[in-house]
Design a protein around this motif. Structure first.
Motif, mmCIF file in Angstrom:
data_model
loop_
_atom_site.group_PDB
_atom_site.id
_atom_site.type_symbol
_atom_site.label_atom_id
_atom_site.label_comp_id
_atom_site.label_asym_id
_atom_site.label_seq_id
_atom_site.Cartn_x
_atom_site.Cartn_y
_atom_site.Cartn_z
ATOM 1 N N GLN A 31 0.824 -1.217 0.000
ATOM 2 C CA GLN A 31 0.000 0.000 0.000
ATOM 3 C C GLN A 31 0.858 1.266 0.000
ATOM 4 N N TYR A 32 2.137 1.136 0.325
ATOM 5 C CA TYR A 32 3.044 2.282 0.330
ATOM 6 C C TYR A 32 3.862 2.393 -0.955
ATOM 7 N N ASP A 33 3.576 1.530 -1.918
ATOM 8 C CA ASP A 33 4.296 1.554 -3.197
ATOM 9 C C ASP A 33 4.240 2.958 -3.788
ATOM 10 N N GLY A 34 5.387 3.462 -4.212
ATOM 11 C CA GLY A 34 5.465 4.798 -4.797
ATOM 12 C C GLY A 34 5.771 5.895 -3.789
ATOM 13 N N LYS A 35 5.859 5.550 -2.519
ATOM 14 C CA LYS A 35 6.172 6.534 -1.486
ATOM 15 C C LYS A 35 7.602 6.342 -1.004
ATOM 16 N N VAL A 36 8.164 7.398 -0.453
ATOM 17 C CA VAL A 36 9.453 7.337 0.230
ATOM 18 C C VAL A 36 9.137 7.001 1.686
ATOM 19 N N LEU A 37 9.835 6.006 2.223
ATOM 20 C CA LEU A 37 9.561 5.547 3.583
ATOM 21 C C LEU A 37 10.784 5.707 4.473
ATOM 22 N N LEU A 38 10.535 5.936 5.749
ATOM 23 C CA LEU A 38 11.560 5.833 6.770
ATOM 24 C C LEU A 38 11.050 4.787 7.754
ATOM 25 N N ILE A 39 11.721 3.639 7.772
ATOM 26 C CA ILE A 39 11.328 2.527 8.639
ATOM 27 C C ILE A 39 12.272 2.514 9.827
ATOM 28 N N VAL A 40 11.694 2.488 11.048
ATOM 29 C CA VAL A 40 12.467 2.663 12.274
ATOM 30 C C VAL A 40 12.055 1.628 13.317
ATOM 31 N N ASN A 41 13.029 1.024 14.008
ATOM 32 C CA ASN A 41 12.684 0.219 15.181
ATOM 33 C C ASN A 41 12.710 1.154 16.386
ATOM 34 N N PHE A 97 5.649 10.910 1.590
ATOM 35 C CA PHE A 97 6.580 10.364 2.575
ATOM 36 C C PHE A 97 5.819 9.758 3.737
ATOM 37 N N GLU A 98 6.299 8.612 4.224
ATOM 38 C CA GLU A 98 5.703 7.955 5.383
ATOM 39 C C GLU A 98 6.798 7.514 6.345
ATOM 40 N N VAL A 99 6.510 7.598 7.624
ATOM 41 C CA VAL A 99 7.340 7.013 8.671
ATOM 42 C C VAL A 99 6.609 5.770 9.152
ATOM 43 N N LEU A 100 7.303 4.644 9.212
ATOM 44 C CA LEU A 100 6.721 3.403 9.708
ATOM 45 C C LEU A 100 7.539 2.971 10.923
ATOM 46 N N ALA A 101 6.906 2.937 12.091
ATOM 47 C CA ALA A 101 7.601 2.621 13.333
ATOM 48 C C ALA A 101 7.250 1.216 13.802
ATOM 49 N N PHE A 102 8.291 0.450 14.103
ATOM 50 C CA PHE A 102 8.143 -0.925 14.567
ATOM 51 C C PHE A 102 8.748 -1.040 15.962
ATOM 52 N N PRO A 103 7.917 -1.024 17.003
ATOM 53 C CA PRO A 103 8.438 -1.187 18.357
ATOM 54 C C PRO A 103 9.189 -2.514 18.498
ATOM 55 N N CYS A 104 10.225 -2.481 19.324
ATOM 56 C CA CYS A 104 11.070 -3.655 19.526
ATOM 57 C C CYS A 104 11.515 -3.688 20.991
ATOM 58 N N GLU A 149 25.188 -7.088 9.692
ATOM 59 C CA GLU A 149 23.763 -6.923 9.433
ATOM 60 C C GLU A 149 22.967 -6.673 10.705
ATOM 61 N N ALA A 150 23.490 -7.019 11.849
ATOM 62 C CA ALA A 150 22.739 -6.891 13.099
ATOM 63 C C ALA A 150 22.339 -5.448 13.369
ATOM 64 N N ILE A 151 21.134 -5.298 13.904
ATOM 65 C CA ILE A 151 20.687 -4.004 14.397
ATOM 66 C C ILE A 151 21.341 -3.837 15.766
ATOM 67 N N LYS A 152 21.975 -2.697 15.986
ATOM 68 C CA LYS A 152 22.732 -2.495 17.220
ATOM 69 C C LYS A 152 21.871 -1.988 18.378
ATOM 70 N N TRP A 153 20.827 -1.212 18.075
ATOM 71 C CA TRP A 153 20.019 -0.623 19.146
ATOM 72 C C TRP A 153 18.732 -0.060 18.553
ATOM 73 N N ASN A 154 17.862 0.410 19.444
ATOM 74 C CA ASN A 154 16.616 1.045 19.022
ATOM 75 C C ASN A 154 16.895 2.301 18.197
ATOM 76 N N PHE A 155 15.959 2.624 17.343
ATOM 77 C CA PHE A 155 15.987 3.808 16.491
ATOM 78 C C PHE A 155 17.032 3.716 15.374
ATOM 79 N N THR A 156 17.322 2.492 14.931
ATOM 80 C CA THR A 156 18.029 2.309 13.664
ATOM 81 C C THR A 156 17.004 2.626 12.584
ATOM 82 N N LYS A 157 17.431 3.356 11.572
ATOM 83 C CA LYS A 157 16.500 3.857 10.558
ATOM 84 C C LYS A 157 16.930 3.415 9.167
#
Length: 161
Positions: A21-31, A57-64, A121-129
Motif C-alpha cells: 500500500q506504500y508503493d510509490g512513497k518514500v519511507l523511513l522505517i524505524v525500530n 513520505f511515510e514514517v513506519l515505526a516498529f516497536p522492539c 547486518e545486526a541491528i545495534k540498538w533502538n531507532f536504527t533507521k
C-alpha cells in the motif's frame, strides 16, 4: 529481488497490513522503543512526517523489546505513550524482533540490503533507521544516534526523483 513492498506487517491494533500500500512513497522505517535514551526522536520523526507526508513520505515505526527490554508495554500502552508524549500520527506497527532467529522477515531484508558498519547486518540498538526509495529499495541505513532532522536532505533528494 524483493522490495519492502513485498512484505506483510501487523498494525499496532493487530490488523494485517500489506506494505504494498506504500508503493510509490518514500519511507523511513524505524525500530522504536518507549523507554530508550533515543525515545525523544519520536518528536523529530513526527516533524519529518508532517513536513513531507503531502509529498509522498511515510514514517513506519516498529516497536522492539530486544534492546534492554525498553519496549515492555502492550500495544495500547505503546500507542497511548506515543500519542500523549510526542503527538505521533504516523503508523505504528506491532512489536517485532529485528535480530535473531525470530527476526521479522522485513527486518531481515532491510539488514541484508543495507548492512551497518563493517558490513554487519545486526541491528545495534533502538531507532536504527532505513530510508526507502519510491521503488521499495533501501537507499540508506542510519545509526540510532542519527537524529531525524539529519535525514531531511536525503528525504528531499528521494522525493525529488
Amino acid at each position: 529481488m524483493s522490495t519492502v513492498f513485498d512484505f506483510p506487517a501487523v498494525s499496532l491494533a493487530g490488523q494485517p497490513v500489506h506494505l504494498a500500500q506504500y508503493d510509490g512513497k518514500v519511507l523511513l522505517i524505524v525500530n522504536t522503543a518507549s523507554a530508550c535514551g533515543f525515545t525523544p526522536q519520536y518528536a523529530g520523526l513526527e516533524r519529518l512526517y508532517q513536513r513531507y507526508r503531502a509529498q509522498g513520505f511515510e514514517v513506519l515505526a516498529f516497536p522492539c523489546n530486544q534492546f534492554g527490554a525498553q519496549e515492555p508495554g502492550t500495544p495500547a500502552d505503546i500507542g497511548a505513550f506515543c500519542e500523549k508524549n510526542f503527538g505521533v500520527t504516523f503508523p505504528l506497527f506491532a512489536k517485532v524482533d529485528v535480530n535473531g532467529a525470530a527476526a521479522d522477515p522485513l527486518w531481515q531484508h532491510l539488514k541484508h540490503a543495507a548492512p551497518g558498519v563493517l558490513g554487519t547486518e545486526a541491528i545495534k540498538w533502538n531507532f536504527t533507521k532505513f530510508l526507502i526509495r519510491r521503488d521499495g529499495s533501501v537507499a540508506h541505513r542510519y545509526a540510532p544516534a542519527t537524529r531525524p532532522e539529519e535525514i531531511a536532505a536525503d528525504i528531499e533528494a528521494l522525493l525529488a526523483k
